[in-house]
Design a protein around this motif. Structure first.
Motif, PDB file in Angstrom:
ATOM      1  N   GLN A 139       8.148 -12.786  -9.620  1.00 45.58           N
ATOM      2  CA  GLN A 139       6.795 -12.402  -9.208  1.00 45.58           C
ATOM      3  C   GLN A 139       6.723 -10.881  -9.206  1.00 45.58           C
ATOM      4  N   VAL A 140       5.851 -10.347 -10.024  1.00 46.93           N
ATOM      5  CA  VAL A 140       5.689  -8.896 -10.122  1.00 46.93           C
ATOM      6  C   VAL A 140       4.417  -8.513  -9.373  1.00 46.93           C
ATOM      7  N   ALA A 141       4.559  -7.708  -8.327  1.00 48.89           N
ATOM      8  CA  ALA A 141       3.422  -7.326  -7.483  1.00 48.89           C
ATOM      9  C   ALA A 141       3.183  -5.826  -7.572  1.00 48.89           C
ATOM     10  N   PRO A 142       1.994  -5.411  -7.993  1.00 48.74           N
ATOM     11  CA  PRO A 142       1.703  -3.972  -8.107  1.00 48.74           C
ATOM     12  C   PRO A 142       1.492  -3.326  -6.739  1.00 48.74           C
ATOM     13  N   LEU A 143       1.829  -2.056  -6.641  1.00 54.75           N
ATOM     14  CA  LEU A 143       1.542  -1.293  -5.423  1.00 54.75           C
ATOM     15  C   LEU A 143       0.140  -0.710  -5.534  1.00 54.75           C
ATOM     16  N   ARG A 144      -0.563  -0.731  -4.413  1.00 56.02           N
ATOM     17  CA  ARG A 144      -1.937  -0.226  -4.384  1.00 56.02           C
ATOM     18  C   ARG A 144      -1.985   1.154  -3.729  1.00 56.02           C
ATOM     19  N   THR A 145      -2.965   1.925  -4.138  1.00 57.58           N
ATOM     20  CA  THR A 145      -3.137   3.248  -3.528  1.00 57.58           C
ATOM     21  C   THR A 145      -4.037   3.156  -2.298  1.00 57.58           C
ATOM     22  N   ASN A 147      -5.866   0.309   0.814  1.00 58.70           N
ATOM     23  CA  ASN A 147      -5.799  -0.988   1.470  1.00 58.70           C
ATOM     24  C   ASN A 147      -6.835  -1.924   0.859  1.00 58.70           C
ATOM     25  N   ALA A 148      -6.426  -3.127   0.500  1.00 56.49           N
ATOM     26  CA  ALA A 148      -7.313  -4.071  -0.170  1.00 56.49           C
ATOM     27  C   ALA A 148      -8.501  -4.468   0.708  1.00 56.49           C
ATOM     28  N   ARG A 149      -8.300  -4.490   2.034  1.00 62.61           N
ATOM     29  CA  ARG A 149      -9.376  -4.923   2.953  1.00 62.61           C
ATOM     30  C   ARG A 149     -10.311  -3.788   3.310  1.00 62.61           C
ATOM     31  N   THR A 150      -9.766  -2.651   3.665  1.00 62.84           N
ATOM     32  CA  THR A 150     -10.599  -1.542   4.141  1.00 62.84           C
ATOM     33  C   THR A 150     -10.987  -0.565   3.039  1.00 62.84           C
ATOM     34  N   GLY A 151     -10.211  -0.552   1.935  1.00 59.55           N
ATOM     35  CA  GLY A 151     -10.478   0.391   0.866  1.00 59.55           C
ATOM     36  C   GLY A 151     -10.017   1.799   1.193  1.00 59.55           C
ATOM     37  N   ALA A 152      -9.290   1.937   2.310  1.00 62.94           N
ATOM     38  CA  ALA A 152      -8.833   3.271   2.711  1.00 62.94           C
ATOM     39  C   ALA A 152      -7.340   3.418   2.486  1.00 62.94           C
ATOM     40  N   VAL A 192       0.857  -1.188   0.000  1.00 63.75           N
ATOM     41  CA  VAL A 192       0.000   0.000   0.000  1.00 63.75           C
ATOM     42  C   VAL A 192       0.892   1.237   0.000  1.00 63.75           C
ATOM     43  N   GLU A 193       0.714   2.094  -0.989  1.00 62.57           N
ATOM     44  CA  GLU A 193       1.572   3.256  -1.177  1.00 62.57           C
ATOM     45  C   GLU A 193       1.713   4.103   0.086  1.00 62.57           C
ATOM     46  N   SER A 194       0.613   4.391   0.738  1.00 62.70           N
ATOM     47  CA  SER A 194       0.633   5.301   1.884  1.00 62.70           C
ATOM     48  C   SER A 194       1.350   4.716   3.093  1.00 62.70           C
ATOM     49  N   ARG A 195       1.560   3.411   3.111  1.00 59.82           N
ATOM     50  CA  ARG A 195       2.203   2.748   4.242  1.00 59.82           C
ATOM     51  C   ARG A 195       3.673   2.439   3.998  1.00 59.82           C
ATOM     52  N   ARG A 196       4.139   2.671   2.798  1.00 63.17           N
ATOM     53  CA  ARG A 196       5.511   2.316   2.456  1.00 63.17           C
ATOM     54  C   ARG A 196       6.489   3.436   2.812  1.00 63.17           C
ATOM     55  N   SER A 197       7.708   3.012   3.162  1.00 66.41           N
ATOM     56  CA  SER A 197       8.766   3.975   3.455  1.00 66.41           C
ATOM     57  C   SER A 197       9.389   4.472   2.147  1.00 66.41           C
ATOM     58  N   PRO A 198       9.632   5.786   2.043  1.00 64.00           N
ATOM     59  CA  PRO A 198      10.291   6.318   0.844  1.00 64.00           C
ATOM     60  C   PRO A 198      11.674   5.699   0.623  1.00 64.00           C
ATOM     61  N   GLU A 199      12.297   5.196   1.698  1.00 66.86           N
ATOM     62  CA  GLU A 199      13.618   4.583   1.572  1.00 66.86           C
ATOM     63  C   GLU A 199      13.587   3.277   0.788  1.00 66.86           C
ATOM     64  N   ALA A 200      12.372   2.745   0.575  1.00 66.39           N
ATOM     65  CA  ALA A 200      12.248   1.497  -0.169  1.00 66.39           C
ATOM     66  C   ALA A 200      11.936   1.745  -1.652  1.00 66.39           C
ATOM     67  N   ASN A 201      11.949   3.002  -2.074  1.00 67.11           N
ATOM     68  CA  ASN A 201      11.607   3.311  -3.466  1.00 67.11           C
ATOM     69  C   ASN A 201      12.619   2.772  -4.472  1.00 67.11           C
ATOM     70  N   ASN A 202      13.839   2.477  -4.006  1.00 63.58           N
ATOM     71  CA  ASN A 202      14.816   1.925  -4.949  1.00 63.58           C
ATOM     72  C   ASN A 202      14.544   0.452  -5.259  1.00 63.58           C
TER      73      ASN A 202
END
Length: 261
Positions: free
Chosen positions: A248-254, A256-261, A51-61
């Protein structure tokens, strides 16, 4: 194949991570550098959230995207991925220089992801070795270019050397009386004094011992394999070798898949 699939060349739209099935590591821009020629390697996952909003910017690489031309790009720098001596590297867009194409200036390769096989293939517009003079045979066009992870063995220790010495010392005298076979074991062949790196072993000649991946190091290498006959190569692959070509290619979501928030 739908228009959407063609535009993303099998990859999901937007940002995604690319995981090696064999090593369970992610494609990673070394040290989050932005310099031209920075190598793309495999590294342990820095952030497990998709989930984009939960990811650390340090992991963008460890995040990538595919652009409309089919170029695979790094999110952290926006630069494309190129192939240099079978390695994946960052590449700035460069002006045309003559004679074109050349190692410095050339069209960027296209990357394709097959969701069924899990393989990532690379397509070139010109011979990827960029010879000084064009090759008349065009043999490079008949090859299939596939990405693969490279296993890494743990370093030899003094105990390993001592054990091998004692085994040789006992076996050699016995062999004089025909009581022992002087043939080397696969381990001895693999650990011979010939200075060949893991990424230099010809895929078709990589034996069981060369598939062992037990190094404590975090890093693993990625290489592009040029297969003369992929169909035959696929038939001879063991499970470990096959997994090294699977991703395995996994897309990032904008949201949360469960809550939709």
């Amino acid at each position: 194949m739908t228009a959407d699939t063609m535009q993303t060349f099998g990859f999901p739209p937007g940002y995604f991570i690319i995981r090696s099935i064999a090593s369970n590591r992610l494609l990673d821009v070394t040290n989050d550098d932005v310099e031209d020629g920075t190598e793309i390697v495999l590294w342990p996952e820095k952030d497990s959230s998709l989930v984009e909003s939960r990811r650390s910017p340090e992991a963008n690489n460890q995040v990538f995207f595919i652009d409309p031309s089919g170029a695979l790009c790094a999110r952290s720098s926006g630069h494309a991925i190129d192939i240099e001596d079978d390695r994946l590297v960052l590449r700035h867009r460069r002006p045309v220089s003559l004679p074109f194409p050349n190692k410095y200036s050339h069209p960027l390769p296209r990357f394709f992801y097959d969701t069924k096989s899990g393989e990532i293939t690379v397509q070139f517009e010109y011979d990827p070795t960029y010879p000084p003079t064009p090759q008349a045979t065009g043999a490079w066009r008949n090859k299939t270019y596939v990405l693969a992870s490279i296993p890494m063995r743990k370093p030899r220790t003094i105990i390993d050397d001592a054990s091998e010495f004692l085994t040789s010392a006992v076996t050699a005298p016995l062999s004089l009386f025909g009581l022992a076979s002087p043939k080397p074991t696969p381990e001895e062949v693999y650990r011979s004094d010939i200075d060949i790196g893991e990424d230099e072993v010809v895929e078709e000649e990589r034996g069981e011992e060369a598939e062992v991946d037990d190094s404590p190091e975090d890093i693993r290498k990625v290489r592009m394999l040029a297969l003369v006959d992929k169909e035959i190569s696929d038939k001879t692959l063991g499970e470990k070798a096959r997994n090294r070509r699977r991703w395995q290619v996994a897309p990032l979501r904008t949201v949360n898949a469960r809550t939709g928030a």
